[in-house]
Scaffold this motif. Structure first.
Motif, PDB file in Angstrom:
ATOM      1  N   TYR A 278       0.968  -1.167  -0.096  1.00 56.90           N
ATOM      2  CA  TYR A 278       0.001  -0.157   0.049  1.00 56.90           C
ATOM      3  C   TYR A 278       0.915   1.171   0.052  1.00 56.90           C
ATOM      4  CZ  TYR A 278      -3.171   3.568   1.632  1.00 56.90           C
ATOM      5  OH  TYR A 278      -3.909   4.997   1.997  1.00 56.90           O
ATOM      6  N   LEU A 279       1.864   1.343   1.013  1.00 58.81           N
ATOM      7  CA  LEU A 279       2.732   2.429   0.981  1.00 58.81           C
ATOM      8  C   LEU A 279       3.588   2.735  -0.423  1.00 58.81           C
ATOM      9  CD1 LEU A 279       3.889   2.334   4.857  1.00 58.81           C
ATOM     10  CD2 LEU A 279       2.220   3.946   3.618  1.00 58.81           C
ATOM     11  N   HIS A 280       3.937   1.683  -1.047  1.00 58.29           N
ATOM     12  CA  HIS A 280       4.666   1.739  -2.302  1.00 58.29           C
ATOM     13  C   HIS A 280       3.753   2.050  -3.356  1.00 58.29           C
ATOM     14  CE1 HIS A 280       7.712   0.937  -5.025  1.00 58.29           C
ATOM     15  NE2 HIS A 280       6.933   0.165  -5.959  1.00 58.29           N
ATOM     16  N   GLU A 281       2.544   1.547  -3.586  1.00 53.49           N
ATOM     17  CA  GLU A 281       1.631   1.833  -4.676  1.00 53.49           C
ATOM     18  C   GLU A 281       0.900   3.020  -4.472  1.00 53.49           C
ATOM     19  OE1 GLU A 281      -0.988  -1.297  -5.192  1.00 53.49           O
ATOM     20  OE2 GLU A 281       0.494  -2.602  -6.070  1.00 53.49           O
ATOM     21  N   VAL A 282       0.579   3.533  -3.118  1.00 54.28           N
ATOM     22  CA  VAL A 282      -0.486   4.625  -3.048  1.00 54.28           C
ATOM     23  C   VAL A 282       0.317   5.779  -2.783  1.00 54.28           C
ATOM     24  CG1 VAL A 282      -2.579   5.458  -1.822  1.00 54.28           C
ATOM     25  CG2 VAL A 282      -2.528   3.197  -2.731  1.00 54.28           C
ATOM     26  N   ALA A 283       1.295   5.561  -1.515  1.00 49.99           N
ATOM     27  CA  ALA A 283       1.856   6.938  -0.942  1.00 49.99           C
ATOM     28  C   ALA A 283       3.247   7.097  -1.692  1.00 49.99           C
ATOM     29  CB  ALA A 283       2.150   6.641   0.301  1.00 49.99           C
ATOM     30  N   LYS A 284       3.643   6.278  -2.474  1.00 52.26           N
ATOM     31  CA  LYS A 284       4.691   6.387  -3.513  1.00 52.26           C
ATOM     32  C   LYS A 284       6.036   6.517  -2.460  1.00 52.26           C
ATOM     33  CE  LYS A 284       2.021   6.778  -6.862  1.00 52.26           C
ATOM     34  NZ  LYS A 284       1.580   5.499  -7.678  1.00 52.26           N
ATOM     35  N   LEU A 285       6.036   5.724  -1.501  1.00 53.68           N
ATOM     36  CA  LEU A 285       7.114   5.601  -0.624  1.00 53.68           C
ATOM     37  C   LEU A 285       8.313   4.507  -1.284  1.00 53.68           C
ATOM     38  CD1 LEU A 285       5.778   5.807   2.968  1.00 53.68           C
ATOM     39  CD2 LEU A 285       6.326   7.632   1.465  1.00 53.68           C
ATOM     40  N   GLU A 338      -5.286   6.394   5.966  1.00 52.73           N
ATOM     41  CA  GLU A 338      -5.799   6.427   4.527  1.00 52.73           C
ATOM     42  C   GLU A 338      -5.889   7.621   3.658  1.00 52.73           C
ATOM     43  OE1 GLU A 338      -7.348   5.934   0.618  1.00 52.73           O
ATOM     44  OE2 GLU A 338      -8.129   7.040   2.303  1.00 52.73           O
ATOM     45  N   MET A 339      -6.334   8.541   4.484  1.00 51.76           N
ATOM     46  CA  MET A 339      -6.418  10.151   3.840  1.00 51.76           C
ATOM     47  C   MET A 339      -5.091  10.468   3.666  1.00 51.76           C
ATOM     48  SD  MET A 339      -9.927  11.282   5.697  1.00 51.76           S
ATOM     49  CE  MET A 339     -11.358  10.417   5.503  1.00 51.76           C
ATOM     50  N   TRP A 403      -7.433 -11.915   1.821  1.00 51.90           N
ATOM     51  CA  TRP A 403      -8.251 -12.116   0.709  1.00 51.90           C
ATOM     52  C   TRP A 403      -9.012 -10.684   0.533  1.00 51.90           C
ATOM     53  CZ3 TRP A 403      -7.322 -15.423  -3.010  1.00 51.90           C
ATOM     54  CH2 TRP A 403      -6.599 -16.607  -2.875  1.00 51.90           C
ATOM     55  N   VAL A 404      -9.741 -10.211   1.297  1.00 55.35           N
ATOM     56  CA  VAL A 404     -10.635  -9.184   1.376  1.00 55.35           C
ATOM     57  C   VAL A 404     -10.032  -7.984   0.890  1.00 55.35           C
ATOM     58  CG1 VAL A 404     -12.405  -7.842   2.464  1.00 55.35           C
ATOM     59  CG2 VAL A 404     -12.607 -10.436   2.884  1.00 55.35           C
ATOM     60  N   GLY A 413     -10.980   0.337  -4.665  1.00 55.54           N
ATOM     61  CA  GLY A 413      -9.988   1.025  -4.384  1.00 55.54           C
ATOM     62  C   GLY A 413      -9.713   1.032  -2.973  1.00 55.54           C
ATOM     63  N   TRP A 414      -8.470   1.411  -2.406  1.00 53.95           N
ATOM     64  CA  TRP A 414      -7.753   1.154  -1.093  1.00 53.95           C
ATOM     65  C   TRP A 414      -8.698   1.990  -0.226  1.00 53.95           C
ATOM     66  CZ3 TRP A 414      -4.423  -2.277   0.484  1.00 53.95           C
ATOM     67  CH2 TRP A 414      -3.640  -2.972  -0.401  1.00 53.95           C
ATOM     68  N   PHE A 415      -9.410   2.947  -0.263  1.00 51.84           N
ATOM     69  CA  PHE A 415     -10.114   3.777   0.496  1.00 51.84           C
ATOM     70  C   PHE A 415     -11.087   2.599   1.206  1.00 51.84           C
ATOM     71  CE2 PHE A 415     -14.100   5.905   1.480  1.00 51.84           C
ATOM     72  CZ  PHE A 415     -13.682   6.850   2.527  1.00 51.84           C
ATOM     73  N   TRP A 416     -12.044   2.034   0.266  1.00 59.68           N
ATOM     74  CA  TRP A 416     -12.665   1.121   1.049  1.00 59.68           C
ATOM     75  C   TRP A 416     -12.335  -0.151   1.577  1.00 59.68           C
ATOM     76  CZ3 TRP A 416     -17.257   3.280   1.523  1.00 59.68           C
ATOM     77  CH2 TRP A 416     -17.765   4.282   0.747  1.00 59.68           C
TER      78      TRP A 416
END
Length: 445
Positions: A278-285, A338-339, A403-404, A413-416
């Protein structure tokens, strides 16, 4: 009078208090050792994958072998602990874990052998949490049992943090060369240390006080010795299986504890296991930044758990309320996490602070499950209850998060995905509020 026991039996009581301290040390350090020979494959999986030319699906399959066998074993090994010597069960299974870890180091190139060994590792590891918690439960009365279990719970964070530090240290010294077959030390060195400590556990571990010529908690402390969920007459008149049926499988409060634990495991693994991606794909860390965030989460979990341990000592029959407060706060923190990362360029120092708070609020309220599980059943079926609550958490909560989370992320989307986690946190908080009423009735401090 029962509360005059220290005055009536000063030498025997002093002997009990000495054993009480030793039992905690053995249970705590023993479970630290459990993590030193459990997570080795997971930490070295990337090097093993590259060395063998495997893909992520191969590694996922092998990790599932450990997760499923461990989850199932927590139940039947916990039940076994109610019938045999806890000291012997814990020591033998810890030593077996160390031996299996060594063998894995020699057979890390064989998919079939690894699958078999990881299944066996899960089986023997499944005995360690119930047995170590059960040892503590039999030596600590109501007033201090919660604090002792809460303090014991930190052992998993210490073990989780120490093993990668050991492996990193060996890598720095040149004992391990990533992406080659020279990864044997990551399995052998921790296993040798754990094998030595297993011998100490065999000598210094404990069972029930009565088995060592001491008096029971009920004799020494009266009603404050153990929870009032079953009378002495009922425990002696019902068979072991009748007690399990009534107080484990058909116990509404324990079933609710199990449901809360399922939610907490989903939260724990949903956040932790998917944080690197998540941090790599979304936060671009970068990988280093993401690993630092995970490390902060694990380390801050320790003082966070200590806070809840202090609360357990101060409010020994109000822990469910404390857990509810923490989980309501958690719902908001998860959404904030998340935000602030969804922008793609989060404030990194602020993100580390939020990750630390997440660690404290993931592990702090979760340790309350262990306290309530033991307090809501007679002590002679505590191992079975611990195993039952554990197996449901792993097979539903852990596997559900595996899985979920990605399905929600890919589909909506990751938010949900994190909305689901926040909602489960609120559900667990409400569950704790319901349990709080029962806790106040059954635990006399």
């Amino acid at each position: 009078m029962e509360h005059d026991y220290p005055q009536r039996q000063p030498e025997k009581f002093a002997q009990f208090l000495k054993r009480q301290k030793m039992i905690f040390v053995v249970a705590f350090l023993g479970y630290v050792c459990a993590y030193l020979v459990r997570n080795n494959f997971k930490l070295m999986s990337k090097s093993i994958m590259v060395t063998n030319g495997w893909d992520k699906a191969d590694i996922a399959t092998l990790l599932s072998c450990l997760t499923i066998s461990y989850g199932l074993a927590k139940f039947y090994m916990g039940a076994l602990g109610d019938k045999v010597s806890l000291r012997k069960l814990f020591s033998i299974c810890l030593a077996a874990s160390a031996c299996i870890c060594m063998i894995i180091g020699f057979f890390h190139t064989s998919m079939i052998m690894l699958a078999i060994l990881l299944i066996l590792c899960g089986v023997v590891q499944g005995a360690l949490a119930p047995a170590s918690q059960n040892m503590i439960a039999n030596y600590y009365p109501n007033k201090t049992r919660g604090a002792a279990i809460a303090g014991w719970n930190i052992s998993q964070n210490m073990g989780s943090a120490l093993l990668p530090m050991m492996i990193a240290g060996m890598t720095t010294m040149g004992w391990i060369v990533p992406k080659t077959e020279n990864i044997l030390a990551a399995f052998i060195v921790p296993a040798v240390l754990v094998l030595a400590f297993a011998a100490i556990c065999w000598k210094c571990g404990g069972d029930k006080p009565e088995a060592e010529g001491l008096d029971s908690l009920r004799t020494m402390y009266g009603e404050a010795g153990e929870s009032n969920v079953a009378s002495e007459e009922e425990k002696s008149s019902l068979t072991y299986w009748q007690l399990i049926k009534k107080y484990v499988f058909l116990n509404p409060m324990l079933l609710l504890v199990a449901a809360v634990n399922v939610a907490l495991y989903f939260i724990r693994f949903g956040v932790e296991d998917w944080m690197p991606i998540y941090l790599h794909e979304v936060a671009k860390l970068s990988d280093t930044q993401a690993q630092m965030a995970i490390s902060v989460l694990e380390w801050v979990a320790i003082p966070g758990s200590l806070v809840f341990a202090w609360l357990a000592a101060k409010y020994p029959n109000k822990m469910a309320k404390m857990g509810a407060i923490g989980l309501f706060i958690m719902s908001g923190v998860v959404l904030a996490y998340e935000m602030m990362t969804a922008t793609g360029a989060p404030n990194y120092p602020a993100l580390l602070v939020v990750c630390g708070v997440l660690g404290a609020l993931i592990y702090g309220p979760q340790l309350i499950v262990n306290i309530l599980t033991i307090n809501f059943v007679p002590l002679n079926v505590a191992g079975t209850a611990i195993g039952f609550v554990g197996v449901t958490a792993y097979l539903i909560g852990n596997m559900g998060a595996n899985w979920v989370m990605p399905l929600m992320a890919d589909g909506f989307g990751w938010f949900w995905s994190y909305v689901v986690i926040a909602a489960l946190s609120a559900f667990a908080a409400v569950g704790y509020l319901v349990l709080a009423k029962h806790e106040a009735k059954t635990i006399k401090a």
